[in-house]
Design an enzyme around this catalytic site. Sequence first.
Site, PDB file in Angstrom:
ATOM      1  N   GLU A  17       0.846  -1.189   0.175  1.00 48.95           N
ATOM      2  CA  GLU A  17      -0.071  -0.156   0.029  1.00 48.95           C
ATOM      3  C   GLU A  17       0.745   1.426  -0.061  1.00 48.95           C
ATOM      4  O   GLU A  17       0.589   1.993   1.019  1.00 48.95           O
ATOM      5  CB  GLU A  17      -0.772   0.027   1.074  1.00 48.95           C
ATOM      6  CG  GLU A  17      -2.031  -1.237   1.325  1.00 48.95           C
ATOM      7  CD  GLU A  17      -2.852  -1.057   2.206  1.00 48.95           C
ATOM      8  OE1 GLU A  17      -2.939  -0.104   3.073  1.00 48.95           O
ATOM      9  OE2 GLU A  17      -3.853  -1.808   2.426  1.00 48.95           O
ATOM     10  N   GLU A  77      -5.272  -8.760   1.208  1.00 45.60           N
ATOM     11  CA  GLU A  77      -5.730  -8.261   2.386  1.00 45.60           C
ATOM     12  C   GLU A  77      -7.218  -8.118   2.175  1.00 45.60           C
ATOM     13  O   GLU A  77      -7.960  -7.585   1.139  1.00 45.60           O
ATOM     14  CB  GLU A  77      -5.405  -7.064   2.951  1.00 45.60           C
ATOM     15  CG  GLU A  77      -4.068  -7.134   3.563  1.00 45.60           C
ATOM     16  CD  GLU A  77      -3.477  -5.879   4.234  1.00 45.60           C
ATOM     17  OE1 GLU A  77      -4.088  -5.125   4.549  1.00 45.60           O
ATOM     18  OE2 GLU A  77      -2.221  -5.746   4.193  1.00 45.60           O
TER      19      GLU A  77
HETATM   20  C1  FCB Z   1      -4.312  -1.988   5.611  1.00 50.71           C
HETATM   21  C2  FCB Z   1      -2.809  -2.347   6.106  1.00 50.71           C
HETATM   22  C3  FCB Z   1      -2.822  -3.511   7.362  1.00 50.71           C
HETATM   23  C4  FCB Z   1      -3.912  -3.499   8.114  1.00 50.71           C
HETATM   24  C5  FCB Z   1      -5.237  -3.324   7.643  1.00 50.71           C
HETATM   25  C6  FCB Z   1      -6.459  -3.017   8.514  1.00 50.71           C
HETATM   26  O1  FCB Z   1      -4.271  -0.809   5.316  1.00 50.71           O
HETATM   27  O2  FCB Z   1      -2.089  -2.848   5.061  1.00 50.71           O
HETATM   28  O3  FCB Z   1      -1.518  -3.513   8.033  1.00 50.71           O
HETATM   29  O4  FCB Z   1      -3.621  -2.204   9.129  1.00 50.71           O
HETATM   30  O5  FCB Z   1      -5.234  -2.155   6.570  1.00 50.71           O
END
Ligand code: FCB
Length: 449
Positions: A170, A348
Site C-alpha cells: 500500500e 488483504e
Molecule cells: C491495511 C494495512 C494492514 C492493516 C489493514 C487493516 O491498510 O495494510 O496493515 O492495518 O489495513
Amino acid sequence: MANIETPRRFPDGFFFGSATSSFQIEGRSNDIPQGDSIWDTFCAEPGRIEDGTHGLVACDHVHRWREDIELMASLGLSTYRFSISWPKVIPDGTGTVNEPGMAFYEAIVDGLLDAGITPMPTLYHWDLPQALQDRGGWTNRDTAEAFANYARVMAERLGERIPTWMTLNEPYVSAVLGHVTGEHAPGTTNLEAGLAAAHHLLLGHGLAIAQLREAAPHAELGIVLNFTPAEPATDAPADVALADVRHGFDNEWYIHPIRRGEYPTATVEALGWDQSVVQDGDLDVIAAPIDVLGVNYYTRQVLSAVGQELPFGTPRTEMDWEIHAPSLHRLLTWLNEEYGLPKIVITENGAAMPDNDRADGRVHDQDRIDYLHDHLSAVLSAIDDGVPMAGYLAWSLMDNFEWAKGYAKRFGIVEVVPETLERIPKSSALWFEQLARTGVLPASGSDPH
Ligand code: FCB
C-alpha cells in the site's frame, strides 16, 4: 449477497491463507538486535497512537512464530503473507546485514515450508529504518535505491525458497497517511512531500523488481496496492468531479504508472503537481512487468461535495468503514478490463468487529463470518466474469497492532488474549478453515458452532 442460495466452489488451485505484517505482530527479542523503525519513533510521540500503545511486544511473534505456523497449519491455510522488517535485517537501512535478523526470517520460511505453507513475503510494510528517515525517508530519492539493495540482499538469501515476492504494501498509505494527513509515521502534513514520497516508493518498487528478477529469476513478482472505490453521492456535477479526483488519487495513482508508464493526467492536473521529482527514465523503471497484483480491499467511499456523511445507515465495521462487498466485485472487473493483469490475489480483506459475544470462551463473530462470506462471494463473481483471481488472504491471521488505532481494533480471525497473548481461534477462523479445506463457499456464512 448473503442470500445466494447454493454453495459455490472455487476453481482448483485457488488458495486460501492469511496475512500479517512485521511491526503489527512481531515485537522485539533481545536475541535480535535491530534498528528502530519510523513506527517506533512515531509510537513514542505522545498522542500519535489512540490507546497510547506501541509495537515493542505486539503479538510476541518473534518468540511465538513456531506456534503461529502450527496454528495456520491447523486451520488448513496454504499461504501466508507476512512482511520482513527492514530494520531487523539491515538496521540502518543500508550497509551491514544483521545476521540474527536474517536468521529469524530464514527460520520462519523454513518452518512454513516444512508445514506445507507457501511463504509470500512483502519487503516493505511501512516500518522504514529510522536511520533512512533521518535523511528524509521516502521524500529522498536515495531511499528508493536503498530499498532496491535491500530487496537484492533478501532475494540472494531467501530467493530459492520464495515463490512470490511482493515489493511494497500500500504505497498510497505510506505516502498519503504518512506524509499528507500525518495519521501514520513519519507524521508529516505536506502534499508536496506526499507526492514525492509516492514517486520514490514507486521508483523503489521498480528498482527492486529489476534486482529481484536478476537474483530470483524463477520467482513471481508483484506489489500490493489498496483500492477504495470512489462513488459520487448524487449525479450532481460537483459530486461526480469529487469522486473522479478521489478515484485518480486513491485508486489510479499507483497502478496506472505501473501498467501504463505515466501518472493519470487528469489527476496530475487537478492536483497541480509539477512532477519535478520525476527524472528521465523513472517511469520506464516503474512500469517493469509484474506477474501478480496484490489487491487489498476493505471498503468504498461515497463522496458528497457538500460534505454530508454518507451513506446514511449502512452497516459499518469498528473502523467505521462501510461494509460493501459489491464494490469488490466491481473493483476486480475494472482492474481486469483497464489494466489486463496476468494474475490477481486478494492480499488483504477483513473486518474489525466488536468481538463481544464470548460464549464458552471463544469469540463468536458471526458479523466477521458474514463479511468474509460476502466478499468471497464477490471474488467468485469476479472469477465468473473472467478475472484471473488466484487466491484470497484474510486480514488478519490474528488480532494485532492496528497502527494509529493501537490494539483496540481487532481484525484477527484468531483472538490474541491481551493479558496472556494466548491465541484462540474465533468462529470465523473455523468457518474459514472449512472453506480452505473444501474450496466450497457455503450459501450463507453461518457459525460452525
Ligand atoms: C491495511 C494495512 C494492514 C492493516 C489493514 C487493516 O491498510 O495494510 O496493515 O492495518 O489495513
